[in-house]
Structure formats: structure tokens, C-alpha cells
Design a protein around this motif. Sequence first.
Motif, PDB file in Angstrom:
ATOM      1  N   GLU A  59      -6.949  -6.778   5.939  1.00  0.00           N
ATOM      2  CA  GLU A  59      -6.525  -5.813   6.952  1.00  0.00           C
ATOM      3  C   GLU A  59      -5.795  -4.632   6.324  1.00  0.00           C
ATOM      4  OE1 GLU A  59      -7.175  -5.753  10.321  1.00  0.00           O
ATOM      5  OE2 GLU A  59      -8.601  -7.287   9.657  1.00  0.00           O
ATOM      6  N   LEU A  60      -4.989  -4.880   5.301  1.00  0.00           N
ATOM      7  CA  LEU A  60      -4.306  -3.783   4.611  1.00  0.00           C
ATOM      8  C   LEU A  60      -5.312  -2.871   3.901  1.00  0.00           C
ATOM      9  CD1 LEU A  60      -1.275  -5.739   3.087  1.00  0.00           C
ATOM     10  CD2 LEU A  60      -1.211  -4.117   4.988  1.00  0.00           C
ATOM     11  N   ALA A  61      -6.312  -3.475   3.271  1.00  0.00           N
ATOM     12  CA  ALA A  61      -7.346  -2.681   2.615  1.00  0.00           C
ATOM     13  C   ALA A  61      -8.126  -1.855   3.632  1.00  0.00           C
ATOM     14  CB  ALA A  61      -8.290  -3.599   1.833  1.00  0.00           C
ATOM     15  N   ALA A  62      -8.386  -2.427   4.797  1.00  0.00           N
ATOM     16  CA  ALA A  62      -9.114  -1.697   5.836  1.00  0.00           C
ATOM     17  C   ALA A  62      -8.324  -0.479   6.303  1.00  0.00           C
ATOM     18  CB  ALA A  62      -9.417  -2.625   7.008  1.00  0.00           C
ATOM     19  N   LEU A  63      -7.020  -0.627   6.417  1.00  0.00           N
ATOM     20  CA  LEU A  63      -6.185   0.512   6.830  1.00  0.00           C
ATOM     21  C   LEU A  63      -6.230   1.634   5.797  1.00  0.00           C
ATOM     22  CD1 LEU A  63      -3.012  -1.230   8.327  1.00  0.00           C
ATOM     23  CD2 LEU A  63      -4.663   0.200   9.547  1.00  0.00           C
ATOM     24  N   MET A  64      -6.110   1.303   4.519  1.00  0.00           N
ATOM     25  CA  MET A  64      -6.158   2.336   3.490  1.00  0.00           C
ATOM     26  C   MET A  64      -7.537   2.970   3.410  1.00  0.00           C
ATOM     27  SD  MET A  64      -4.718   4.248   1.360  1.00  0.00           S
ATOM     28  CE  MET A  64      -3.072   3.596   1.068  1.00  0.00           C
ATOM     29  N   THR A  65      -8.575   2.190   3.632  1.00  0.00           N
ATOM     30  CA  THR A  65      -9.929   2.739   3.641  1.00  0.00           C
ATOM     31  C   THR A  65     -10.086   3.757   4.762  1.00  0.00           C
ATOM     32  OG1 THR A  65     -10.803   0.669   2.729  1.00  0.00           O
ATOM     33  CG2 THR A  65     -12.381   2.144   3.808  1.00  0.00           C
ATOM     34  N   SER A  71      -8.376   7.299  -1.947  1.00  0.00           N
ATOM     35  CA  SER A  71      -9.701   6.709  -2.177  1.00  0.00           C
ATOM     36  C   SER A  71      -9.631   5.646  -3.266  1.00  0.00           C
ATOM     37  CB  SER A  71     -10.698   7.792  -2.573  1.00  0.00           C
ATOM     38  OG  SER A  71     -10.834   8.759  -1.559  1.00  0.00           O
ATOM     39  N   ASN A  72      -8.896   5.942  -4.334  1.00  0.00           N
ATOM     40  CA  ASN A  72      -8.731   4.960  -5.408  1.00  0.00           C
ATOM     41  C   ASN A  72      -7.957   3.740  -4.935  1.00  0.00           C
ATOM     42  OD1 ASN A  72      -9.857   5.811  -8.098  1.00  0.00           O
ATOM     43  ND2 ASN A  72      -8.775   7.693  -7.571  1.00  0.00           N
ATOM     44  N   MET A  73      -6.898   3.961  -4.173  1.00  0.00           N
ATOM     45  CA  MET A  73      -6.122   2.838  -3.656  1.00  0.00           C
ATOM     46  C   MET A  73      -6.961   1.961  -2.741  1.00  0.00           C
ATOM     47  SD  MET A  73      -2.415   4.492  -2.737  1.00  0.00           S
ATOM     48  CE  MET A  73      -1.203   4.862  -3.998  1.00  0.00           C
ATOM     49  N   ALA A  74      -7.753   2.589  -1.882  1.00  0.00           N
ATOM     50  CA  ALA A  74      -8.598   1.836  -0.956  1.00  0.00           C
ATOM     51  C   ALA A  74      -9.599   0.981  -1.724  1.00  0.00           C
ATOM     52  CB  ALA A  74      -9.326   2.787  -0.012  1.00  0.00           C
ATOM     53  N   LYS A  75     -10.227   1.577  -2.724  1.00  0.00           N
ATOM     54  CA  LYS A  75     -11.208   0.832  -3.505  1.00  0.00           C
ATOM     55  C   LYS A  75     -10.545  -0.329  -4.240  1.00  0.00           C
ATOM     56  CE  LYS A  75     -13.955  -0.020  -7.180  1.00  0.00           C
ATOM     57  NZ  LYS A  75     -13.545  -0.779  -8.386  1.00  0.00           N
ATOM     58  N   TYR A  76      -9.385  -0.090  -4.834  1.00  0.00           N
ATOM     59  CA  TYR A  76      -8.650  -1.150  -5.533  1.00  0.00           C
ATOM     60  C   TYR A  76      -8.291  -2.282  -4.575  1.00  0.00           C
ATOM     61  CZ  TYR A  76      -4.962  -3.401  -8.308  1.00  0.00           C
ATOM     62  OH  TYR A  76      -4.206  -4.304  -9.000  1.00  0.00           O
TER      63      TYR A  76
END
Length: 383
Positions: free
Chosen positions: A292-298, A315-320
Motif C-alpha cells: 500500500e505504501l508503494a502504491a501511494l508513492m507510485t 519515480s525512483n522511490m516508487a520503483k524501489y
Amino acid sequence: MDFTETDEERDLRAAVSAIAGSFGSEYYLRCAREGKHTHELWSAMGKAGFLGVNVAEAYGGGGGGLVELSVVCEEAAAQGAPLLLVLVSAAISAEVIGEFGSDELRSRWLPGLADGSTKVVFAITEPEAGSNTHRMATRAERDGDDWVLNGTKHYISGTDDAEAVLVVARTGRDAADRAQLSLFVVPVDTPGLARTPLPVDLIAPDKQHVLHFDDVRVPAGNLVGTEGDGFRQVFRGLNPERITGAALGVGIARFALAKAAEYARTRQVWGTPIGAHQGVAHPLAKARIETELAALMTRKAAWLHDRGRPAGEESNMAKYAAAEAAMHAIEAAMQTHGGNGLASEYGLIPYWGMARLMQVAPVNREMILNHVAQHGLGLPRSY
């Protein structure tokens, strides 16, 4: 701050889920194991307009952006059908050609990208350069009304299923002796372009290749935008690739967690479902939080990109975050299944391979950490 999806986004999510779900993981895994492309699913998604949601309406697309395309990537993957070529054909090639291409290039390629009848993959990686694009050896030289390309590209996805390749080549050097890059659309049947399979142990429908350019001649009109402007163009495409890659990772994590939760609810040992035990439940819950945290950053990265705001770090944070979440979700799912986590019947191992790939490509974890350290924390550049 409003985290509510619009009605259009909810409808898009439901529609993509319905189409991808009608094929499902059984179809995807059969294609992957038999070495076949997911043509039927790709065609169905294209005819429904989902592969071109980010293409301008003037060229047959949906007129949306990365928010919508990320929904497409995530929902297909959540149904067990991650479409890797969306990251390069729809996210990179359509974005770059749509932003920088001439009217002729847009008219030639965008309609097919919008309806899924055409794929244009991306070629930047080289065996000796890796992440250091300044060491790129593939070169393009002007010869009359043509450009002539020579060099080698490595780990290029889907060239056996594409009509053209968006190639990054060196066209000169600046005052500091750094490579000046330019982008070219090269049809795959152009004389002098040879493709060699690059065997990998990843179980996936899309194959990897080495491309050899031996005096490959393309018309001057195949140059995308301005000669020497390739760095700006590349990064206009790489952020969408990372954002959609993150969406793919979120979808894979959701798929794995759904399978694991169903198994943990129904599998009983000592008279109780194994999901009642914290040793099983907690890793799954932790993976869901990370997902869920990754989805928010994406979503944040896609939102920034669509509004023309700087989105490199996000974008880099989301991918990571999404790659880590996908790996943790798959590993938790495999552990929940015990020995069945390795069984072909349960089909988890191919998604483990895809999630592991996302930790390396299109940019590895270490380079993302370098970027965040330098640009987010103001630390000295380390490379």
C-alpha cells in the motif's frame, strides 16, 4: 489532499481487471512456460483502448497520462498477467514519440501504439556501459539524407514481437567530452539490424535479445526531435518506465498476497487455518503494508509527471518501494504455501522471478539509492 479515485479511474480499474482476469494467471503462465507471447491478452487490452490511455486523442488514444497507464499495469498484474512490454512500448516509446517526435513520426507510430497493433521497444543498454550512458558506444553518423547506426545493445526486451526499436545512439561529444545522444526509430526489418537471443532463466513470455547494428541506414526523418537532445528525451521516457514498473510491482504483490491469504484461510493443520497463526499472518500483513505504501508513492509520481512537475526522485522511490514490496509479498506467499510454494500447480515461482527482476531493472536498487542520496539528501556524488 484527496486520495479518492475518480469515477473514470474506478471504471478503468474494473474494466482492466475484468479483461485481464478473464485470461488470468493460468493463461499467462502457460504462455511463459511454452515460450509464447501473450498476443491474445495484448490484443484484447489494445482493442479496449487500455494500451493507449496515455496517447493523445488525436492519434486514437485515451488522452490520459501515467496515472491511467499505471492503473492498467497494476490491475493486469494483480490478475496474474503482468505485461512487461507496456513499460517500454506504451510508457517509454509512446511518451517520447508523443512529446518529441515530428508530425510524421507521430502519425506513423502513435495510432498503432494506441490500439495495441504496434509495439515499439526501447534500446539503450550496452554490455560495456551499463548505467553509465556517457560510455555508450553505439553511434549514429549523418550520411546525406540518412543516418547510419553501428554498435551493440544488450538485454533488449521484446524485439522479436515488435515492429520497431527506439534506439539511443551517440551522435557527437560536447565541450566536456561527454557523449551527445540522439534517439532514432528503427524498424526491426531494417537491413543490417540483427537480433540474437540472450538466454535467461526467467520464466516470462517476453524474451531478451542482443541487437547488432551493422551500417543500419535510416532516413533523417527517423530522428526523434533534435540531434544531441537525447539525454532530455531519455529521461522523459525513463520516469514513465519506472512509474509503470512500480505499478507492475504493486500488482504482482497484490496477486501474491491474494493467493497467500486464500491459502492461509483454507489450509488447516492441527484443526485450525494456518492464517490464524501470527507466524503466517504477520509476514503477509507486513507485505500488505509495504504494498500500500508503494502504491501511494507510485500514484504520487504519476500525478507529478502528468502535471509536468519534477518527478525523478519520486519515480525512483516508487520503483524501489514497489520492487521491494513485490519481493517480500512473493516470499511471504511462498513461505505460507510451504513446499507447495515451489510446486508448478501453485504458480508462484515465475512471479518471484519477475519481482526479482524489478530489483535490478530498469534501474537497480543501488543506483536509486545513489540518486536519493545525492538529490534528496544533498550528499556528494558517489560515482
